[in-house]
Write a protein that holds these residues in place. Structure first.
Motif, mmCIF file in Angstrom:
data_model
loop_
_atom_site.group_PDB
_atom_site.id
_atom_site.type_symbol
_atom_site.label_atom_id
_atom_site.label_comp_id
_atom_site.label_asym_id
_atom_site.label_seq_id
_atom_site.Cartn_x
_atom_site.Cartn_y
_atom_site.Cartn_z
ATOM 1 N N GLY A 139 23.483 62.173 12.014
ATOM 2 C CA GLY A 139 24.477 62.909 11.228
ATOM 3 C C GLY A 139 25.672 63.338 12.066
ATOM 4 O O GLY A 139 26.815 63.261 11.618
ATOM 5 N N LYS A 140 25.397 63.789 13.282
ATOM 6 C CA LYS A 140 26.485 64.207 14.173
ATOM 7 C C LYS A 140 27.416 63.040 14.476
ATOM 8 O O LYS A 140 28.642 63.177 14.443
ATOM 9 C CB LYS A 140 25.920 64.787 15.468
ATOM 10 N N LEU A 141 26.823 61.877 14.779
ATOM 11 C CA LEU A 141 27.648 60.693 15.069
ATOM 12 C C LEU A 141 28.366 60.198 13.821
ATOM 13 O O LEU A 141 29.499 59.721 13.911
ATOM 14 C CB LEU A 141 26.803 59.588 15.691
ATOM 15 N N ALA A 142 27.731 60.295 12.661
ATOM 16 C CA ALA A 142 28.375 59.877 11.410
ATOM 17 C C ALA A 142 29.662 60.656 11.197
ATOM 18 O O ALA A 142 30.704 60.082 10.898
ATOM 19 C CB ALA A 142 27.421 60.070 10.235
ATOM 20 N N ALA A 143 29.590 61.966 11.356
ATOM 21 C CA ALA A 143 30.770 62.817 11.167
ATOM 22 C C ALA A 143 31.832 62.553 12.234
ATOM 23 O O ALA A 143 33.023 62.569 11.945
ATOM 24 C CB ALA A 143 30.367 64.282 11.175
ATOM 25 N N GLN A 144 31.386 62.285 13.452
ATOM 26 C CA GLN A 144 32.316 62.044 14.558
ATOM 27 C C GLN A 144 32.999 60.680 14.448
ATOM 28 O O GLN A 144 34.212 60.573 14.641
ATOM 29 C CB GLN A 144 31.548 62.125 15.878
ATOM 30 N N LEU A 145 32.227 59.640 14.125
ATOM 31 C CA LEU A 145 32.749 58.275 14.136
ATOM 32 C C LEU A 145 33.366 57.836 12.809
ATOM 33 O O LEU A 145 34.216 56.948 12.793
ATOM 34 C CB LEU A 145 31.645 57.295 14.539
ATOM 35 N N LEU A 146 32.923 58.440 11.700
ATOM 36 C CA LEU A 146 33.426 58.069 10.375
ATOM 37 C C LEU A 146 33.775 59.318 9.552
ATOM 38 O O LEU A 146 33.253 59.520 8.463
ATOM 39 C CB LEU A 146 32.374 57.236 9.635
ATOM 40 N N ARG A 176 27.617 52.706 2.405
ATOM 41 C CA ARG A 176 27.999 53.684 3.437
ATOM 42 C C ARG A 176 27.053 53.616 4.630
ATOM 43 O O ARG A 176 27.476 53.705 5.776
ATOM 44 C CB ARG A 176 27.961 55.107 2.891
ATOM 45 N N LEU A 177 25.757 53.483 4.349
ATOM 46 C CA LEU A 177 24.777 53.456 5.433
ATOM 47 C C LEU A 177 24.823 52.151 6.208
ATOM 48 O O LEU A 177 24.568 52.131 7.407
ATOM 49 C CB LEU A 177 23.380 53.728 4.880
ATOM 50 N N GLY A 178 25.183 51.056 5.544
ATOM 51 C CA GLY A 178 25.373 49.783 6.246
ATOM 52 C C GLY A 178 26.572 49.846 7.179
ATOM 53 O O GLY A 178 26.520 49.378 8.318
ATOM 54 N N THR A 179 27.652 50.449 6.696
ATOM 55 C CA THR A 179 28.841 50.640 7.539
ATOM 56 C C THR A 179 28.494 51.527 8.724
ATOM 57 O O THR A 179 28.863 51.234 9.869
ATOM 58 C CB THR A 179 29.981 51.272 6.715
ATOM 59 N N LEU A 180 27.768 52.598 8.463
ATOM 60 C CA LEU A 180 27.350 53.503 9.535
ATOM 61 C C LEU A 180 26.512 52.766 10.575
ATOM 62 O O LEU A 180 26.711 52.955 11.778
ATOM 63 C CB LEU A 180 26.570 54.683 8.959
ATOM 64 N N ALA A 181 25.594 51.921 10.139
ATOM 65 C CA ALA A 181 24.748 51.158 11.066
ATOM 66 C C ALA A 181 25.595 50.331 12.026
ATOM 67 O O ALA A 181 25.358 50.324 13.239
ATOM 68 C CB ALA A 181 23.786 50.256 10.290
ATOM 69 N N GLN A 182 26.607 49.669 11.498
ATOM 70 C CA GLN A 182 27.477 48.840 12.335
ATOM 71 C C GLN A 182 28.275 49.686 13.315
ATOM 72 O O GLN A 182 28.414 49.337 14.492
ATOM 73 C CB GLN A 182 28.410 48.007 11.456
ATOM 74 N N VAL A 183 28.805 50.804 12.853
ATOM 75 C CA VAL A 183 29.630 51.670 13.708
ATOM 76 C C VAL A 183 28.775 52.334 14.794
ATOM 77 O O VAL A 183 29.193 52.413 15.951
ATOM 78 C CB VAL A 183 30.381 52.713 12.846
ATOM 79 N N ILE A 184 27.594 52.788 14.444
ATOM 80 C CA ILE A 184 26.686 53.397 15.428
ATOM 81 C C ILE A 184 26.326 52.371 16.496
ATOM 82 O O ILE A 184 26.354 52.666 17.694
ATOM 83 C CB ILE A 184 25.409 53.934 14.749
ATOM 84 N N ALA A 185 25.983 51.166 16.075
ATOM 85 C CA ALA A 185 25.609 50.111 17.031
ATOM 86 C C ALA A 185 26.765 49.792 17.972
ATOM 87 O O ALA A 185 26.562 49.673 19.189
ATOM 88 C CB ALA A 185 25.166 48.862 16.287
ATOM 89 N N LYS A 186 27.964 49.688 17.433
ATOM 90 C CA LYS A 186 29.138 49.415 18.273
ATOM 91 C C LYS A 186 29.342 50.546 19.279
ATOM 92 O O LYS A 186 29.596 50.302 20.459
ATOM 93 C CB LYS A 186 30.377 49.246 17.392
ATOM 94 N N HIS A 187 29.223 51.778 18.818
ATOM 95 C CA HIS A 187 29.366 52.950 19.683
ATOM 96 C C HIS A 187 28.328 52.931 20.808
ATOM 97 O O HIS A 187 28.668 53.154 21.980
ATOM 98 C CB HIS A 187 29.249 54.227 18.853
ATOM 99 N N LEU A 188 27.079 52.678 20.465
ATOM 100 C CA LEU A 188 26.013 52.662 21.473
ATOM 101 C C LEU A 188 26.202 51.536 22.479
ATOM 102 O O LEU A 188 25.955 51.706 23.671
ATOM 103 C CB LEU A 188 24.648 52.553 20.802
ATOM 104 N N LYS A 189 26.638 50.387 22.003
ATOM 105 C CA LYS A 189 26.856 49.235 22.887
ATOM 106 C C LYS A 189 27.991 49.519 23.878
ATOM 107 O O LYS A 189 27.901 49.189 25.062
ATOM 108 C CB LYS A 189 27.150 47.997 22.055
ATOM 109 N N GLN A 190 29.043 50.168 23.403
ATOM 110 C CA GLN A 190 30.185 50.456 24.256
ATOM 111 C C GLN A 190 29.906 51.604 25.240
ATOM 112 O O GLN A 190 30.556 51.699 26.258
ATOM 113 C CB GLN A 190 31.406 50.839 23.401
ATOM 114 N N ASN A 191 28.958 52.468 24.908
ATOM 115 C CA ASN A 191 28.689 53.646 25.717
ATOM 116 C C ASN A 191 27.305 53.620 26.359
ATOM 117 O O ASN A 191 26.628 54.639 26.422
ATOM 118 C CB ASN A 191 28.835 54.911 24.871
ATOM 119 N N LYS A 192 26.908 52.455 26.823
ATOM 120 C CA LYS A 192 25.578 52.308 27.468
ATOM 121 C C LYS A 192 25.447 53.237 28.647
ATOM 122 O O LYS A 192 26.286 53.387 29.465
ATOM 123 C CB LYS A 192 25.361 50.879 27.937
#
Length: 157
Positions: A28-35, A141-157
């Motif tokens: 939820g925290k990342l959802a609000a921050q990233l989207l 919305r949750l599919g979009t969130l899945a993609q954005v979370i994955a991109k965020h995690l990949k970029q911030n390893k």
């Protein structure tokens, strides 16, 4: 009327890394921050991220429908990497749904990639069934969130 929708999103992030975000309140925290234009503000009203936790999502101004939704975490299975929440107020409940349950499951594809399975299960009075078919039930919305979370995690390893 009972129904279910499901969508699988393949991402290039290990399942264990995704589950650390998905299993508690971090999602939820990342959802609000990233989207913020999709999820607005997400706040924990009760609990620490375990079963019984209640979160409130306040959607941005201009979002169609009720301006908020409250969800309760009803099941967290660390072994299966499965989290279930149920809408208890606002959102679909305000629109007439008796039950609106969201299931998020992280499936390991291989050592470096995963499948995020997003499902929505619902129950609504047969007299209101048309509402379910008019885009009130969606995993978009949750599919979009899945993609954005994955991109965020990949970029911030």
């Amino acid at each position: 009327m009972h129904g279910q929708l499901s969508e699988d999103t393949v991402v290039e992030v290990p399942a264990a890394v995704l589950w650390k975000v998905y299993h508690g309140v971090e999602l939820g925290k990342l959802a609000a921050q990233l989207l913020p234009d999709v999820f607005g503000r997400v706040e924990v009203l009760e609990g620490d991220g375990g079963v019984g936790t209640i979160v409130k999502v306040t959607y941005p101004p201009g979002t169609p429908g009720p301006g908020y939704v409250k969800e309760m975490f009803t099941n967290i299975d660390n072994e299966m990497r499965l989290k279930e929440t149920e809408v208890i107020e606002g959102g679909p409940k305000a629109a007439g749904f008796d039950v609106y349950r969201i299931r998020l499951q992280i499936l390991e594809k291989d050592a470096e990639s995963s499948i995020i399975r997003t499902s929505v299960e619902y129950e609504i009075d047969d007299k209101l069934a048309e509402m379910a078919s008019k885009s009130k039930v969606t995993v978009e919305r949750l599919g979009t969130l899945a993609q954005v979370i994955a991109k965020h995690l990949k970029q911030n390893k």
